[in-house]
Design a protein around this motif. Structure first.
Motif, PDB file in Angstrom:
ATOM      1  N   ASN A  65       0.827  -1.213   0.000  1.00  0.00           N
ATOM      2  CA  ASN A  65       0.000   0.000   0.000  1.00  0.00           C
ATOM      3  C   ASN A  65       0.860   1.261   0.000  1.00  0.00           C
ATOM      4  O   ASN A  65       0.539   2.237  -0.690  1.00  0.00           O
ATOM      5  N   ARG A  66       1.953   1.235   0.771  1.00  0.00           N
ATOM      6  CA  ARG A  66       2.846   2.404   0.806  1.00  0.00           C
ATOM      7  C   ARG A  66       3.475   2.644  -0.566  1.00  0.00           C
ATOM      8  O   ARG A  66       3.543   3.784  -1.033  1.00  0.00           O
ATOM      9  N   ARG A  67       3.924   1.559  -1.200  1.00  0.00           N
ATOM     10  CA  ARG A  67       4.532   1.698  -2.523  1.00  0.00           C
ATOM     11  C   ARG A  67       3.521   2.223  -3.547  1.00  0.00           C
ATOM     12  O   ARG A  67       3.852   3.038  -4.412  1.00  0.00           O
ATOM     13  N   ALA A  68       2.272   1.732  -3.429  1.00  0.00           N
ATOM     14  CA  ALA A  68       1.229   2.188  -4.352  1.00  0.00           C
ATOM     15  C   ALA A  68       0.966   3.686  -4.162  1.00  0.00           C
ATOM     16  O   ALA A  68       0.794   4.421  -5.146  1.00  0.00           O
ATOM     17  N   ARG A  69       0.927   4.153  -2.920  1.00  0.00           N
ATOM     18  CA  ARG A  69       0.692   5.582  -2.647  1.00  0.00           C
ATOM     19  C   ARG A  69       1.843   6.430  -3.165  1.00  0.00           C
ATOM     20  O   ARG A  69       1.639   7.499  -3.718  1.00  0.00           O
ATOM     21  N   GLN A  70       3.065   5.922  -2.980  1.00  0.00           N
ATOM     22  CA  GLN A  70       4.244   6.650  -3.458  1.00  0.00           C
ATOM     23  C   GLN A  70       4.240   6.740  -4.983  1.00  0.00           C
ATOM     24  O   GLN A  70       4.642   7.752  -5.555  1.00  0.00           O
ATOM     25  N   GLY A  71       3.756   5.674  -5.629  1.00  0.00           N
ATOM     26  CA  GLY A  71       3.706   5.658  -7.092  1.00  0.00           C
ATOM     27  C   GLY A  71       2.698   6.657  -7.635  1.00  0.00           C
ATOM     28  O   GLY A  71       2.838   7.139  -8.757  1.00  0.00           O
TER      29      GLY A  71
END
Length: 238
Positions: free
Chosen positions: A230-236
């Motif tokens: 989820n963190r990686r998706a938000r950063q993307g």
């Protein structure tokens, strides 16, 4: 997944259901059936009948469809709950996940059947139940507690849920003590609390991921992975 927009949906649906009846254990076109249910080409009463089918492959496929339909299949919650106690743990997992998917406004108390999965004899079933509890809205837990109290069910499960939804469930020392408990159910509530607390501090969840108990360890590790994705998706997106 095919979308049927040319008016052939009901005819195709009838043909698929006939094919399923002829060879229930060999039927595999559940994505096609899902498209028809999604498009309203097949009525939900047909899915209710499939959920009551004696063939395990048919039940598994039907639970997949119900989960994908989400709240649109909320009227089938009781049929889904009927499979939470299936002798096959894979069916039980599918039923727990499908039930979680169909819960809608007014049906929050049905989540109590997911919570009961913490008592399941299979560690993978328990892991799924705990993960869904970690991710459930607060109101679902409160409504489930009221349901358990109304039906006078499982005092230990009620007691653990009371602590989880109360101030205790956000107390670091209580979570640490629960994770180290000799009582398996208390440990499971501990990892659920650690998972729900992880939006504030992930340390307790990381401690749980080192547990010697498979269900606790698997649940914590899966939630850590989920949070990382989820963190990686938000950063993307930023």
């Amino acid at each position: 997944m095919t979308a049927y927009t040319n008016g052939d949906g009901p005819r195709i649906g009838a043909a698929l259901l006939a094919k399923l009846r002829d060879d229930p254990d060999g039927f595999c076109q559940y994505n096609e059936l899902l498209a028809l249910f999604m498009g309203g080409e097949l009525p939900l009463v047909s899915l209710r009948e499939l959920l009551r089918h004696p063939s395990e492959p048919v039940v598994a496929g039907s639970l997949f469809i119900a989960e994908e339909l989400g709240p649109r299949a909320s009227g089938l919650a009781d049929e889904i709950i009927g499979h939470v106690g299936n002798k096959n743990p894979r069916i039980r997992i599918s039923a727990i996940e499908a039930l979680n998917g169909v819960i809608s406004e007014g049906l929050e108390c049905k989540f109590a059947s997911v919570i009961a999965g913490m008592r399941d004899g299979d560690p993978h079933c328990r892991k799924i139940a705990m993960l869904l509890m970690i991710r459930a809205p607060e109101e679902w837990l409160h409504e489930s507690l009221r349901s358990l109290e109304a039906h006078d069910c499982d005092p230990a499960l009620r007691a653990g849920l009371e602590e989880l939804v109360g101030a205790t469930g956000r107390d670091v020392s209580w979570i640490e003590k629960s994770l180290a408990s000799d009582d398996p159910l208390v440990r499971r509530f501990g990892v659920v609390a650690a998972g729900r607390y992880a939006t504030t501090d992930q340390r307790l969840l990381e401690v749980a991921a080192l547990s010697q108990y498979p269900d606790v360890q698997m649940c914590a590790a899966a939630q850590i992975k989920f949070l990382s994705m989820n963190r990686r998706a938000r950063q993307g997106r930023s």
